[in-house]
Design a protein around this motif. Sequence first.
Motif, PDB file in Angstrom:
ATOM      1  N   GLY A   1       0.820  -1.207   0.000  1.00  0.00           N
ATOM      2  CA  GLY A   1       0.000   0.000   0.000  1.00  0.00           C
ATOM      3  C   GLY A   1       0.854   1.258   0.000  1.00  0.00           C
ATOM      4  N   ALA A   2       0.270   2.357  -0.498  1.00  0.00           N
ATOM      5  CA  ALA A   2       0.995   3.631  -0.543  1.00  0.00           C
ATOM      6  C   ALA A   2       0.771   4.461   0.711  1.00  0.00           C
ATOM      7  CB  ALA A   2       0.583   4.433  -1.778  1.00  0.00           C
ATOM      8  N   GLY A   3      -0.309   4.175   1.470  1.00  0.00           N
ATOM      9  CA  GLY A   3      -0.575   4.899   2.701  1.00  0.00           C
ATOM     10  C   GLY A   3      -1.095   6.305   2.466  1.00  0.00           C
ATOM     11  N   CYS A   4      -1.968   6.760   3.355  1.00  0.00           N
ATOM     12  CA  CYS A   4      -2.472   8.131   3.280  1.00  0.00           C
ATOM     13  C   CYS A   4      -3.165   8.499   4.588  1.00  0.00           C
ATOM     14  CB  CYS A   4      -3.438   8.325   2.117  1.00  0.00           C
ATOM     15  SG  CYS A   4      -4.989   7.410   2.267  1.00  0.00           S
ATOM     16  N   ILE A   5      -3.277   9.791   4.815  1.00  0.00           N
ATOM     17  CA  ILE A   5      -4.058  10.306   5.942  1.00  0.00           C
ATOM     18  C   ILE A   5      -5.502  10.484   5.483  1.00  0.00           C
ATOM     19  CG2 ILE A   5      -4.381  12.219   7.539  1.00  0.00           C
ATOM     20  CD1 ILE A   5      -1.388  12.817   7.233  1.00  0.00           C
ATOM     21  N   ILE A   6      -6.428   9.862   6.189  1.00  0.00           N
ATOM     22  CA  ILE A   6      -7.847  10.063   5.927  1.00  0.00           C
ATOM     23  C   ILE A   6      -8.315  11.239   6.795  1.00  0.00           C
ATOM     24  CG2 ILE A   6     -10.151   9.053   5.986  1.00  0.00           C
ATOM     25  CD1 ILE A   6      -8.272   7.717   4.001  1.00  0.00           C
ATOM     26  N   PRO A   7      -8.770  12.338   6.180  1.00  0.00           N
ATOM     27  CA  PRO A   7      -9.144  13.517   6.973  1.00  0.00           C
ATOM     28  C   PRO A   7     -10.268  13.224   7.964  1.00  0.00           C
ATOM     29  CG  PRO A   7      -9.002  14.048   4.631  1.00  0.00           C
ATOM     30  CD  PRO A   7      -8.932  12.553   4.742  1.00  0.00           C
TER      31      PRO A   7
ATOM     32  N   ASN B   1       6.781   6.607   8.570  1.00  0.00           N
ATOM     33  CA  ASN B   1       7.924   7.057   9.375  1.00  0.00           C
ATOM     34  C   ASN B   1       8.238   8.533   9.125  1.00  0.00           C
ATOM     35  OD1 ASN B   1       8.325   4.623  10.659  1.00  0.00           O
ATOM     36  ND2 ASN B   1       9.845   3.885   9.199  1.00  0.00           N
ATOM     37  N   LEU B   2       8.095   8.957   7.887  1.00  0.00           N
ATOM     38  CA  LEU B   2       8.316  10.361   7.546  1.00  0.00           C
ATOM     39  C   LEU B   2       7.320  11.254   8.276  1.00  0.00           C
ATOM     40  CD1 LEU B   2      10.128  12.069   5.603  1.00  0.00           C
ATOM     41  CD2 LEU B   2       8.281  11.869   3.916  1.00  0.00           C
ATOM     42  N   LEU B   3       6.071  10.854   8.272  1.00  0.00           N
ATOM     43  CA  LEU B   3       5.036  11.639   8.954  1.00  0.00           C
ATOM     44  C   LEU B   3       5.254  11.655  10.464  1.00  0.00           C
ATOM     45  CD1 LEU B   3       1.901  10.481   6.937  1.00  0.00           C
ATOM     46  CD2 LEU B   3       2.874  12.778   6.940  1.00  0.00           C
ATOM     47  N   LYS B   4       5.665  10.527  11.027  1.00  0.00           N
ATOM     48  CA  LYS B   4       5.902  10.489  12.476  1.00  0.00           C
ATOM     49  C   LYS B   4       7.037  11.432  12.876  1.00  0.00           C
ATOM     50  CE  LYS B   4       6.322   6.030  13.064  1.00  0.00           C
ATOM     51  NZ  LYS B   4       6.541   4.753  13.794  1.00  0.00           N
TER      52      LYS B   4
ATOM     53  N   ASP C   1       5.124  18.782  16.798  1.00  0.00           N
ATOM     54  CA  ASP C   1       4.279  18.501  17.955  1.00  0.00           C
ATOM     55  C   ASP C   1       2.809  18.693  17.585  1.00  0.00           C
ATOM     56  OD1 ASP C   1       3.541  17.810  20.520  1.00  0.00           O
ATOM     57  OD2 ASP C   1       3.756  19.852  21.302  1.00  0.00           O
ATOM     58  N   CYS C   2       2.363  17.943  16.597  1.00  0.00           N
ATOM     59  CA  CYS C   2       1.013  18.153  16.053  1.00  0.00           C
ATOM     60  C   CYS C   2       0.286  16.824  15.896  1.00  0.00           C
ATOM     61  CB  CYS C   2       1.104  18.864  14.705  1.00  0.00           C
ATOM     62  SG  CYS C   2       1.968  17.910  13.430  1.00  0.00           S
ATOM     63  N   ALA C   3      -1.036  16.925  15.722  1.00  0.00           N
ATOM     64  CA  ALA C   3      -1.878  15.751  15.510  1.00  0.00           C
ATOM     65  C   ALA C   3      -1.880  15.382  14.027  1.00  0.00           C
ATOM     66  CB  ALA C   3      -3.292  16.034  15.986  1.00  0.00           C
ATOM     67  N   LEU C   4      -2.481  14.233  13.720  1.00  0.00           N
ATOM     68  CA  LEU C   4      -2.476  13.723  12.358  1.00  0.00           C
ATOM     69  C   LEU C   4      -3.269  14.607  11.405  1.00  0.00           C
ATOM     70  CD1 LEU C   4      -1.211  11.231  10.987  1.00  0.00           C
ATOM     71  CD2 LEU C   4      -3.381  10.039  11.311  1.00  0.00           C
ATOM     72  N   ASP C   5      -4.181  15.415  11.933  1.00  0.00           N
ATOM     73  CA  ASP C   5      -4.993  16.271  11.069  1.00  0.00           C
ATOM     74  C   ASP C   5      -4.354  17.627  10.802  1.00  0.00           C
ATOM     75  OD1 ASP C   5      -5.260  17.384  13.567  1.00  0.00           O
ATOM     76  OD2 ASP C   5      -7.445  17.336  13.608  1.00  0.00           O
ATOM     77  N   ASP C   6      -3.098  17.818  11.184  1.00  0.00           N
ATOM     78  CA  ASP C   6      -2.412  19.083  10.925  1.00  0.00           C
ATOM     79  C   ASP C   6      -2.211  19.262   9.416  1.00  0.00           C
ATOM     80  OD1 ASP C   6       0.060  20.867  10.535  1.00  0.00           O
ATOM     81  OD2 ASP C   6      -0.338  21.102  12.676  1.00  0.00           O
TER      82      ASP C   6
END
Length: 491
Positions: free
Chosen positions: A173-179, A360-363, A370-375
């Motif tokens: 999978g390519a992975g993504c943030i689901i808003p 890993n890049l996003l983490k 110092d932000c949440a995943l929805d930043d």
Amino acid sequence: MGSPEAAGRALTRRVIGIETEYGISYRHPAGSRELAPDDIARYLFRPIVAKYSSSNIFMPNAARLYLDVGAHPEIATGECDSLIQAMNHERAGDLIVDELAQKAEQILREELPSSSTPPRKGEGRVYLFKNNIDSVGNSYGCHENYLISRETSLKKLGSRLVPFLVTRQLICGAGCIIPAQGDQPAQWSISQRADHVWEGVSSATTRSRPMINTRDEPHADSSRFRRMHVIVGDSNMSEPSFALKVGSMLLMLEMIEAGFELPEVELRDPITQIRQVSRDLSARPPLECVGEKNISALEIQQGYCAAAKRWLDYRQEEGTGTTNAQMVKVVDLWERALGALESGDLSAVDREIDWVIKWNLLKRYQEKFDCALDDPRLAQIDLTYHDIRPGRGLFLVLEARGAVERWSSDAAIAQARDLAPETTRAHLRGRFLRCAEELHAPVTVDWLRLKLNDPEPRMVELGDPLSAHSTEVEELLALMDAHAQRWATSS
């Protein structure tokens, strides 16, 4: 457990083709100047339309370039017969459309000046993204095509592959943030396409968007061949991820055709379950099965991987095609990816698997900001990972720094940009188109046919996608040479 006789019945050399749709946008940093995707696409394809009077063409490397529904540039590779060849030609597509994007930027500099005072030209940028979802949730595809025998029941084959495809996202999978939506916070998804399929096996494409499309459109001798059209996969930036996506599917097809022993799994609700799998990095929750004990996504993939490893003891090479040595690499990466999921330590594949690299890049950026995943900054990183412009796209920056693994080379990809695959009928199409371009000959081409339109229409049909030789094509090329002066005079 299988036998040499079973291996002999399996097709280990088959045609592979990849269709890649690209997201497109334009930004001008000096002001609010933006363009709609339709408008950008017109600039992108202007040189193509000017040369060919069409936005749907075949190129000398035998690939098809066209503008798809929704203003998505799309490239379908020429017919390939190995996963490395397919990888090179898929990545060559990035080079081709990026060259068009750079030409479009040059045109826009002259025709769409900056809104700043005084005007500043040369700052607007066309962005092309090799991903599968835009900022408002629209999805576009990366489709895989595999040649199979007409004797194979595509529907039965598809139903056997559904559990594999539901869980394959774990390894490629390519992975993504689901808003965030309503009370639901932003979430991480292993796959970009998992939320956008609605059936397992179907003859529809856009209406129901199945995992496997069964429409009977072989682009070959229909008495001998079928084309299996897989719609569920993500576009990959990482070469090892691409190799694992295509290589694991090739192994599954070989094993099914040979009657090789595979885990018997039938999922109760594949559409709900593909979404469940995409949201859980552990891959451990049991998935409800029909008539059997429930089993986790990880266990399903482990079963298929173990079978593929056994299959390698029997697999027979067929001259060209994906070699046993390449398949050993595929199975090794497959095992390591599943082992990393089982242990929870993803470091074993954090230079190879797209969704792990991006996660890993996003983490790291989450820790930095110092932000949440929805930043919004993380959403921008998520998108920029897929930018295909060298020096700008985050994945390509990592690749240039040697921070991710390679299975191919820049030289091989550059060659695929210009030359057709040499071991399939794509070679014939490429020669025909190159000759026509040099001589200014009027021709018409599709996947199956080569047609010379002048002085007398003459057409050759290439029914066998695996054949790179044709006496009729040689005669057609000789005829074109004989009339070269005719077209030189008229042009």
